[in-house]
Every structure is written in C-alpha cells, then in structure tokens.
Design an enzyme around this catalytic site. Structure first.
Site, PDB file in Angstrom:
ATOM      1  N   HIS A  73     -25.505  -1.320  -9.347  1.00 22.16           N
ATOM      2  CA  HIS A  73     -24.697  -1.821  -8.284  1.00 22.16           C
ATOM      3  C   HIS A  73     -23.097  -1.191  -8.274  1.00 22.16           C
ATOM      4  O   HIS A  73     -22.580  -0.789  -9.607  1.00 22.16           O
ATOM      5  CB  HIS A  73     -24.410  -3.490  -8.022  1.00 22.16           C
ATOM      6  N   GLU A  75     -19.931  -2.514  -8.440  1.00 20.28           N
ATOM      7  CA  GLU A  75     -19.161  -3.340  -9.080  1.00 20.28           C
ATOM      8  C   GLU A  75     -19.256  -2.982 -10.614  1.00 20.28           C
ATOM      9  O   GLU A  75     -18.345  -2.626 -11.482  1.00 20.28           O
ATOM     10  CB  GLU A  75     -19.209  -4.801  -9.102  1.00 20.28           C
ATOM     11  N   CYS A 110     -23.232  -9.469 -10.139  1.00 16.19           N
ATOM     12  CA  CYS A 110     -22.069  -8.776 -10.183  1.00 16.19           C
ATOM     13  C   CYS A 110     -20.877  -9.704 -10.202  1.00 16.19           C
ATOM     14  O   CYS A 110     -19.812  -9.229 -10.800  1.00 16.19           O
ATOM     15  CB  CYS A 110     -22.094  -7.917  -8.817  1.00 16.19           C
ATOM     16  N   ALA A 138     -40.449  22.952  31.684  1.00 12.91           N
ATOM     17  CA  ALA A 138     -41.628  22.395  32.116  1.00 12.91           C
ATOM     18  C   ALA A 138     -43.031  23.150  31.011  1.00 12.91           C
ATOM     19  O   ALA A 138     -44.016  22.191  31.126  1.00 12.91           O
ATOM     20  CB  ALA A 138     -41.862  22.998  33.578  1.00 12.91           C
ATOM     21  N   SER A 165     -38.544  24.288  23.882  1.00 14.27           N
ATOM     22  CA  SER A 165     -37.364  23.255  23.433  1.00 14.27           C
ATOM     23  C   SER A 165     -36.460  23.979  22.445  1.00 14.27           C
ATOM     24  O   SER A 165     -35.347  23.515  22.220  1.00 14.27           O
ATOM     25  CB  SER A 165     -37.990  21.903  23.069  1.00 14.27           C
ATOM     26  N   ARG A 190     -29.758  12.514   9.241  1.00 13.09           N
ATOM     27  CA  ARG A 190     -31.261  11.934   8.638  1.00 13.09           C
ATOM     28  C   ARG A 190     -30.954  11.467   7.126  1.00 13.09           C
ATOM     29  O   ARG A 190     -31.267  10.298   6.501  1.00 13.09           O
ATOM     30  CB  ARG A 190     -32.135  13.301   8.566  1.00 13.09           C
ATOM     31  N   THR A 232     -45.034  13.249  19.555  1.00 10.59           N
ATOM     32  CA  THR A 232     -43.929  14.296  18.911  1.00 10.59           C
ATOM     33  C   THR A 232     -44.688  14.931  17.616  1.00 10.59           C
ATOM     34  O   THR A 232     -44.601  16.059  17.338  1.00 10.59           O
ATOM     35  CB  THR A 232     -42.820  13.476  18.571  1.00 10.59           C
TER      36      THR A 232
END
Length: 364
Positions: free
Chosen positions: A52, A54, A86, A166, A170, A186, A198
C-alpha cells in the site's frame, strides 16, 4: 485547511492517479510524508494492490518518519488483508499527524483507521481536497456502495455524431493524437469493454499500445450468445491477456467450452428478450473485482448503458468532418420521446487534441 496541507495532499492525489487501472480491486492511493517542510517519503499503491501507499512512503522515510506528517488520499486501512493495517504502520512509525483526503466507506475501515490513529495520540485532519480525492477513488467507492465499477463511455465521432459511413468505413475519423490519448485512457482503467457487435464487426484487440511495457487491462465483451469470432484477435490472445466474456443463460454450452479452452473467463449475466441486462453485467464485473471500466461501444450497447443510468462519465472526441444522415450514429435507439427523459451530463473540460476536440462530461 492550510495552503501547505492542500499542496501536499494534491501531490498525494497525483501519485494515486498514476496507479489507476493497476491496483484493482484495491483503490489507488497516494501518500506523501513531510517533515520540517521537506518531503521525506512518497508512495502509491503498487500494481496488483500491494504494498500500500503508506507502507511504500514509510519505507522511504525510515526513522525520519517519527514526528512527521503523512498526507494520504484515502483513510488508512484498519484490517489485515494481504498486508497489515496501514493505520497501525503509521502509529508504529511514530508520525505525529495524518492528513486524509477521502473517508473510506469499506465496512472493514469506515472510520476505524481514523480511530486507530487518534487512539495512539496522532492528530488527524480529514477532508482536505475531498472532492479531488473522492474523484480519484470514485470507482472503488462505487464497487463498495453499489457493487459495480465506474463506467467511462468513450465516443469518437464526426462533427454530426457519426462513427462510420453508411458502408461502415470508420478508420480513421479522429487523428493520431486522439487515438494515442485513448490508449492512455485504457491504461488507467481496469478493463476495456465492448458489445458483441463491435467484437464481430471490428475484430478489436482492446490493448494498450505504444506506451511501453505496461500492465494490460482486462478485455471485456458483452455477448448474450457468445457469437464472437473464434479466429479473431481476442480469441488468439486470450491466454496472454485476460478476456472476460459476459453472456446470457442461453449461451450454447459448446461455445462456453471452446472459449474456456481458449483461456477466457466466462461471467453469466441476466438477459431479457435476447439482450443482456446492463446492470447484471456491471454487477458481475464488480463481484470479479473491477473498479473502473472503459467502454468503447458499440452504439446499441452504449445506448443500453445510458438508458440504465450506468454511465458515470462520457469522454467525447469530435472530429472536424461531417458524414451526414446516412452515416452510422454513435448511439443506438434509446426510445426517447421527451427531452426530460434524456440522461443529462455536466461538462468538466474541453480542449483540443491534435485536430480534434476532447470534451469530458460526468453524470449530473
């Protein structure tokens, strides 16, 4: 709240932001230790969630931590997990004061970290740059309080809101600078998610590229019947980079076996009239430990998330070209008949990115 407290807390929050996408299911916490107006230790939650922040900062500070002030973006933990609490580590190190950004709603902490510090005679100040700290930990908080991750919806479109011609062309509506920024986005999410359409139409990799040797996000596909190309990029790389498939109860058992054999993780979700329940998807992802999900479409899936009020942030990249009414819209049908029923978002920032415009909105 002193200017000094704000300055050092801002540093701690900035450290925590560096770990976003790397620490789930733990929060990405930042910690700065200061003594005599000099920083003697810095730390953030390590990749994988431990050690962690700390602990890392105290390691740097060493014996100098005695009598120092620790600035922590989130209330120090008070329970034994993979690491000791912690809060106890700060007590043992002899710090004199702890400044905290956000309260931790996790039932295993929820004020107990503060109580441990105060019982040891340490002066505790809470709520410093609380809004900024809460924003850093929003995904972790949502998983604790609602059982689901924070959802960022990314839309890259023409000036008139189209994502393809159409005929489906893309690549590329937006420029290279915007695409590079998407890869960075991402990286600071636990997972990248798309709908089955997709995955079928674009055969995406959903990886972070051209940013060095980084920890890749989980690739999530929501597909009721698991009808995703078995020869596509996701199938070929499932053993190397995690692929999680959210499917409905009616998904064919033979496809489930094939995908499991390819290395994918399968999450069964509720479905209604042939469509996956968006809330069930996010609940499953939350139960699996995800705190931040970056959704990249497609249009029907994005519309379903918006209708279910499950989108927390929209990041739009708008290009300076128009494709007309025959172009494919960035969002599918939402069945709206009145403006009052439309989901509303509040603008947080807008700026140029190469030849495109970035605009970021959060749920009102």
């Amino acid at each position: 709240m002193s200017a000094q407290d704000q300055r050092y807390m801002a540093m701690a929050i900035a450290l925590g932001r560096r770990g976003l996408g790397q620490c789930w299911p733990n929060p990405s916490v930042g910690c700065v230790i200061v003594k005599d107006s000099r920083i003697i230790g810095r730390g953030r939650t390590a990749a994988g969630g431990a050690p962690h922040a700390e602990t890392e900062a105290l390691k740097q500070a060493g014996e100098n931590a005695r009598g120092a002030t620790a600035y922590v973006s989130l209330e120090p933990c008070a329970h034994h997990g993979r690491t000791p609490p912690c809060a106890n580590a700060l007590v043992d190190a002899g710090v004199a004061r702890v400044v905290i950004g956000s309260h931790d709603p996790n039932p295993q902490v929820d004020g107990q970290g503060v109580a441990i510090l105060q019982a040891a005679g340490i002066l505790v100040t809470t709520g410093v740059l609380k809004a900024e700290a809460d924003a850093l930990h929003a995904g972790f908080f949502l998983r604790i309080t609602e059982g689901r991750p924070w959802v960022t919806l990314k839309l890259a479109s023409s000036f008139d809101g189209r994502i393809a011609t159409a005929t489906g062309e893309s690549q590329w509506i937006t420029g290279p600078e915007a695409r590079r920024m998407v890869h960075a986005m991402r990286l600071n999410h636990d997972a990248v998610m798309v709908g089955g359409g997709t995955a079928r139409d674009d055969d995406p990799s959903l990886t972070v590229r051209d940013l060095g040797d980084v920890r890749q996000p989980v690739r999530v596909v929501a597909s009721n019947c698991l009808d995703i190309p078995l020869g596509g990029n996701l199938a070929r790389t499932a053993k190397d980079i995690p692929v999680w498939l959210c499917h409905g109860p009616a998904a064919p058992s033979e496809l489930k076996d094939v995908w499991t054999g390819l290395g994918a993780t399968l999450l069964e979700c509720d479905a209604f009239r042939g469509q996956l329940n968006p809330r069930s998807i996010l609940t499953a992802l939350g139960q699996a430990g995800l705190t931040r999900v970056f959704c990249e479409g497609g249009g029907s899936f994005a519309a379903a998330l918006l209708q279910a009020e499950l989108v927390d942030e929209i990041v739009g990249f708008t290009a300076g070209l128009a494709l007309g009414a025959e172009g494919r819209p960035s969002l599918g049908s939402m069945g709206l008949t009145r403006l009052s029923g439309a989901p509303r978002f509040t603008l947080q920032e807008t700026r140029p990115v190469g030849a495109d415009i970035l605009h970021r909105w959060t749920r009102s």
